[in-house]
Write a protein that holds these residues in place. Structure first.
Motif, PDB file in Angstrom:
ATOM      1  N   PHE A 178      -5.770  -2.877   7.310  1.00 28.72           N
ATOM      2  CA  PHE A 178      -4.660  -2.097   6.765  1.00 28.72           C
ATOM      3  C   PHE A 178      -3.973  -1.321   7.880  1.00 28.72           C
ATOM      4  CE2 PHE A 178      -7.204  -2.914   3.012  1.00 28.72           C
ATOM      5  CZ  PHE A 178      -6.226  -3.252   2.087  1.00 28.72           C
TER       6      PHE A 178
ATOM      7  N   CYS B 216       2.903  -2.011   3.149  1.00 25.68           N
ATOM      8  CA  CYS B 216       3.624  -3.289   3.288  1.00 25.68           C
ATOM      9  C   CYS B 216       3.343  -4.151   2.068  1.00 25.68           C
ATOM     10  CB  CYS B 216       3.142  -4.012   4.539  1.00 25.68           C
ATOM     11  SG  CYS B 216       3.923  -5.611   4.749  1.00 25.68           S
ATOM     12  N   THR B 217       4.377  -4.736   1.498  1.00 28.91           N
ATOM     13  CA  THR B 217       4.202  -5.576   0.315  1.00 28.91           C
ATOM     14  C   THR B 217       3.087  -6.600   0.552  1.00 28.91           C
ATOM     15  OG1 THR B 217       6.024  -6.904   1.164  1.00 28.91           O
ATOM     16  CG2 THR B 217       6.535  -5.406  -0.628  1.00 28.91           C
TER      17      THR B 217
ATOM     18  N   ALA C 166       0.220  -6.401   1.643  1.00 26.05           N
ATOM     19  CA  ALA C 166      -0.568  -6.256   2.887  1.00 26.05           C
ATOM     20  C   ALA C 166      -0.406  -7.508   3.757  1.00 26.05           C
ATOM     21  CB  ALA C 166      -2.037  -5.976   2.565  1.00 26.05           C
TER      22      ALA C 166
ATOM     23  N   THR D 117       9.326   1.365   5.701  1.00 31.48           N
ATOM     24  CA  THR D 117       8.136   2.232   5.698  1.00 31.48           C
ATOM     25  C   THR D 117       7.639   2.456   7.129  1.00 31.48           C
ATOM     26  OG1 THR D 117       6.685   0.349   5.294  1.00 31.48           O
ATOM     27  CG2 THR D 117       7.400   1.584   3.359  1.00 31.48           C
TER      28      THR D 117
ATOM     29  N   SER E 283      -1.975   2.867  -0.344  1.00 25.30           N
ATOM     30  CA  SER E 283      -1.264   2.876  -1.623  1.00 25.30           C
ATOM     31  C   SER E 283      -2.256   3.168  -2.738  1.00 25.30           C
ATOM     32  CB  SER E 283      -0.581   1.534  -1.855  1.00 25.30           C
ATOM     33  OG  SER E 283       0.390   1.347  -0.866  1.00 25.30           O
TER      34      SER E 283
ATOM     35  N   ARG F 191      -4.134   2.876  -5.901  1.00 26.70           N
ATOM     36  CA  ARG F 191      -4.361   1.703  -6.767  1.00 26.70           C
ATOM     37  C   ARG F 191      -4.455   2.107  -8.231  1.00 26.70           C
ATOM     38  NH1 ARG F 191      -1.643  -0.622  -4.023  1.00 26.70           N
ATOM     39  NH2 ARG F 191      -1.964  -2.499  -5.221  1.00 26.70           N
TER      40      ARG F 191
ATOM     41  N   GLN G  32       3.162  -3.062 -14.691  1.00 30.43           N
ATOM     42  CA  GLN G  32       1.902  -2.672 -14.049  1.00 30.43           C
ATOM     43  C   GLN G  32       1.470  -1.297 -14.571  1.00 30.43           C
ATOM     44  OE1 GLN G  32       1.867  -3.896  -9.629  1.00 30.43           O
ATOM     45  NE2 GLN G  32       4.043  -3.728 -10.023  1.00 30.43           N
TER      46      GLN G  32
ATOM     47  N   TYR H 197       5.988   8.514   0.625  1.00 22.71           N
ATOM     48  CA  TYR H 197       4.548   8.287   0.827  1.00 22.71           C
ATOM     49  C   TYR H 197       3.965   9.419   1.684  1.00 22.71           C
ATOM     50  CZ  TYR H 197       3.258   3.333  -0.394  1.00 22.71           C
ATOM     51  OH  TYR H 197       2.895   2.162  -1.007  1.00 22.71           O
TER      52      TYR H 197
ATOM     53  N   LEU I 145       6.498  -0.051  -5.353  1.00 20.90           N
ATOM     54  CA  LEU I 145       6.354  -0.947  -6.501  1.00 20.90           C
ATOM     55  C   LEU I 145       7.576  -1.833  -6.614  1.00 20.90           C
ATOM     56  CD1 LEU I 145       5.157   1.583  -9.187  1.00 20.90           C
ATOM     57  CD2 LEU I 145       3.811  -0.339  -8.326  1.00 20.90           C
TER      58      LEU I 145
ATOM     59  N   PHE J 295      14.691   0.008  -4.860  1.00 21.17           N
ATOM     60  CA  PHE J 295      13.293   0.275  -4.509  1.00 21.17           C
ATOM     61  C   PHE J 295      12.692   1.224  -5.528  1.00 21.17           C
ATOM     62  CE2 PHE J 295      10.318   2.096  -1.029  1.00 21.17           C
ATOM     63  CZ  PHE J 295       9.459   1.034  -1.135  1.00 21.17           C
TER      64      PHE J 295
ATOM     65  N   ARG K  69      -8.081  -3.325  -3.482  1.00 20.11           N
ATOM     66  CA  ARG K  69      -6.653  -3.115  -3.383  1.00 20.11           C
ATOM     67  C   ARG K  69      -5.899  -4.432  -3.442  1.00 20.11           C
ATOM     68  NH1 ARG K  69      -5.470   1.094   0.907  1.00 20.11           N
ATOM     69  NH2 ARG K  69      -6.669   0.449   2.649  1.00 20.11           N
TER      70      ARG K  69
END
Ligand SMILES: Cc1cc2nc3c(=O)[nH]c(=O)nc-3n(C[C@H](O)[C@H](O)[C@H](O)COP(=O)(O)O)c2cc1C
Length: 512
Positions: free
Chosen positions: A102, A107-108, A110, A196, A337, A339, A420, A463, A476, A498, A512
Motif C-alpha cells: 500500500f 488509489c482505485t 490499489a 490523491t 481507506s 473499509r 456499497q 483524506y 468511492l 468524484f 481491504r
C-alpha cells in the motif's frame, strides 16, 4: 485543434457512467504488476535520513508556499522525502494470494498505475538529468543525463513557475495497470489517482516550505518524448515545478533524442481500450501557442441564489491546530481507506476543519486567479453533531453549508455510492459536481482532465484532513445521473466528478 471538439469529452464521460459499464470479470492470472520496472538501468539509492517536518496535517494541506519566496533548491534528501510522502510504500499486507504494497496516497483498486519522474538541474546529491522514481526499491533510475528543464519550459509555453523551478516532478499513468479492472474508466482514474498523490505532494512541499504548483497545460508529445513513453500505454498527466531560483533553465532545447529502455512486462497480455486513447488524444495540446492560449483563467461560477438555511463552518484557528491535528508524516503513515464506517457521528468542528483546510486554494495553471475552483461540493450528512441530517451545498466563498433538504438519507447515500455499505455507514459523503459544459467551453476536452484532477486533489486533501484528526475516509465511485437527480434542482445540469466518504472507522477484520 482536436481539443476544441468537446463532443469527445462528452462521449467519453457518457460512455463511462455507472450504470452502463459492460459486465467485466477479472482475469486474476493476467493481473498487471503495480510497478514500472526498468530491467537494464542501475538504481540510484535515495537517502532517507531527513528529519520529519512535524507540521500539522491540517496546516500542511491548507498552506500554499508562494512561488515568489526566497531562493529554494531542494536537495536529494528533501526530494526523496517528498517522493516517499506522495508515492512511497507505507504498508505491506500479506494475503493468501500474495502481498499488497500500500502506498502513501489512495488509489482505485490499489492498482497504482501512476508513476513519478523527475527532471532536475544539478542539486545537492543528484546530477542534472531525467529520472524515474521506483517505489518498489525506493530508487531513481537515470533516463537522460543533463539539464532538460528547457524542454519543459518550451512544452509549457514558458509557464512562470516552470521557468524558475530547479526540479519538476512529472506524473504519468499506465492505463493497462488500471484498465485491467476498470476498463475504459481508467481514464477518469488517471486523474483521481494522480490527484490523491498530488494532494500529498503539495502538503509535503508546504510542510518543507518548498514552492510547488500544478501544471496541466503542456505539449503532450514533447513531455512524453522527454520521458521516452510508449504513448499507447503510458502518458504524462501533470507537471509539478518545485522550488524557486533564477538559474535553472540553461536554454530552450528544441530537439531531443529518442530514448527507449526495456521494462518488465506488466502481465501476460494487455487489452487495449480505444476509448481511453481517443479521449487522451482529443484532449492533447499540440503546440506552445495552443498551450499559451489554453492557459487563460478559470470560468466564473454561476450558482443558484442561496435559499436554504446557512450553517457557517466552525473550524479551529491556526494557533489551535497543533493541538487537534496529527503531523503530516503521522497522518500519511496512518492513512488507509476506511473499509467499514461505524455509523456514528463526527462533530461539526471536525467536518468544518476538513472542508475549510482542504479548500484554501491550489496553485495550478487551470485555477487562475488563485482560489478559483471548477468543482462544487455537495454533501449528504448522515450524522454530524451540531447540524441536521440532510443534503447540503458547500459555499466555499461564504465558508458555510446551505441545507438543501433535511432528512435521513443514509439509504440514498449507500445506493448513490454504487450500492456499497461505505457511503451509507459514513458520517458524511462529499460529492464533487461541476458545470461540465462551462468547463469544456473554456478549456476544451482538456477541461475534462483538469476538472477530474482538481476533484482528485481536493479529495486527497479530504483524506488527509480526516486522518489528521484521527477520522477515516474513503474515495468511492457512484451512479452518475442519480447523484445529480438527488441534489436537483440545485444540481440540475451538473456532472459528477468524484466522491469521498468521511467518518469514524470500525476496525474490521475484513480484508481491504
Ligand atoms: C478515487 C478512488 C475511488 C475509490 N473507490 C472505492 C470504492 O468504490 N470502493 C471501495 O471499497 N474503495 C474505493 N477506494 C479505495 C481504494 O480501494 C483504496 O485506496 C486502495 O485499496 C488502496 O488502499 P488504501 O487507500 O487503504 O491505501 C477508492 C479510492 C480512490 C482513490
Amino acid at each position: 485543434m482536436n481539443n476544441r471538439k468537446t463532443e469527445e469529452a462528452w462521449n467519453y464521460h457518457n460512455k463511462t457512467k455507472h450504470p452502463g459499464m459492460p459486465t467485466h470479470y477479472l482475469d486474476w492470472a493476467n493481473q498487471p504488476i503495480p510497478f514500472k520496472i526498468y530491467t537494464t538501468l542501475d538504481p540510484i539509492e535515495i537517502p532517507t535520513d531527513l528529519p520529519p517536518s512535524n507540521v500539522p496535517a491540517l496546516t500542511a494541506i491548507s498552506n500554499n508556499v508562494p512561488i515568489t519566496s526566497d531562493e529554494c533548491i531542494p536537495d536529494l534528501r528533501t526530494l526523496g522525502r517528498l517522493l516517499y510522502l506522495s508515492a512511497g510504500i507505507t504498508k505491506k499486507v500479506n494475503y493468501p494470494g500474495g502481498e499488497i504494497h500500500f502506498r502513501a496516497a489512495a488509489c482505485t483498486g490499489a492498482l497504482y498505475h501512476i508513476d513519478l519522474y523527475i527532471v532536475t538541474r544539478d542539486i545537492e546529491g543528484l546530477e542534472a538529468g531525467v529520472y524515474h522514481f521506483g517505489p518498489h526499491d525506493f530508487s531513481l533510475r537515470t533516463l537522460r543525463k543533463g539539464n532538460f528543464l528547457g524542454v519543459i519550459m518550451s512544452a509549457t509555453g514558458e509557464e512562470s513557475a516552470i521557468t524558475k523551478a530547479p526540479i519538476t516532478i512529472i506524473t504519468t499513468s499506465t492505463f493497462w495497470r488500471n484498465s485491467w479492472k476498470y476498463q475504459s474508466r481508467a481514464f477518469r482514474h488517471t486523474f483521481w489517482d494522480s490527484g490523491t498523490i498530488l494532494a500529498n505532494l503539495l502538503a509535503a512541499a508546504s510542510a518543507y516550505k518548498i514552492p510547488a504548483k500544478i501544471i496541466t497545460g503542456f505539449v503532450d508529445s514533447t513531455i512524453n518524448n522527454l520521458l521516452g513513453l510508449d504513448t499507447n500505454r503510458e502518458v504524462a498527466v501533470s507537471l509539478v515545478p518545485l522550488g524557486d531560483t533564477e538559474k535553472s533553465i540553461q536554454a530552450k532545447s528544441e530537439e531531443i533524442e529518442t530514448i527507449s529502455y526495456e521494462t518488465m512486462p506488466l502481465s501476460k497480455k494487455e487489452i487495449d481500450y480505444p476509448l481511453i486513447r481517443s479521449i487522451h488524444q482529443a484532449s492533447s495540446l499540440t503546440s506552445e501557442e495552443e498551450v499559451k492560449e489554453w492557459r487563460t483563467g478559470t470560468p466564473e461560477s454561476t450558482l443558484p441564489e442561496i435559499s436554504g438555511r446557512l450553517f457557517p463552518l466552525d473550524y479551529n484557528q491556526d494557533k489551535e491546530i497543533g493541538q487537534i491535528s496529527k503531523t503530516l508524516e503521522e497522518t500519511i503513515l496512518k492513512r488507509g481507506s476506511t473499509r467499514q464506517f461505524a455509523q456514528t457521528s463526527i462533530t461539526f468542528k471536525q467536518l468544518s476543519n476538513i472542508l475549510y483546510h482542504s479548500t484554501s486554494g491550489i496553485h495550478a495553471d487551470f485555477l487562475i486567479p488563485f482560489g478559483s475552483t471548477l468543482n462544487y461540493m455537495y454533501l449528504i450528512v448522515n450524522d454530524v453533531e451540531g447540524i441536521p441530517k440532510g443534503a447540503y451545498f458547500y459555499h466555499h466563498n461564504e465558508n458555510a453549508l446551505e441545507l438543501l433538504k433535511e432528512g435521513d438519507f443514509r439509504g440514498d447515500a449507500g445506493y448513490l455510492g454504487l450500492g456499497q455499505d461505505i457511503p451509507g455507514d459514513a458520517s458524511v459523503d462529499v460529492f464533487f459536481l461541476n458545470d461540465l459544459n462551462q468547463v469544456l467551453e473554456k478549456f476544451g476536452n482538456r477541461g475534462y482532465r483538469v476538472a477530474e484532477l482538481e476533484a482528485g486533489i481536493i479529495g486527497g486533501k479530504l483524506y488527509l484532513g480526516a486522518y489528521g484528526q484521527g477520522l477515516g475516509a474513503s474515495g468511492l465511485t457512484f451512479f452518475d445521473d442519480d447523484v445529480v437527480r438527488f441534489f436537483s434542482p440545485h444540481a440540475e445540469g451538473k456532472s459528477v466528478m468524484f466522491l469521498v466518504a468521511l467518518g469514524k472507522s470500525v476496525k474490521s477484520k475484513s480484508s481491504r
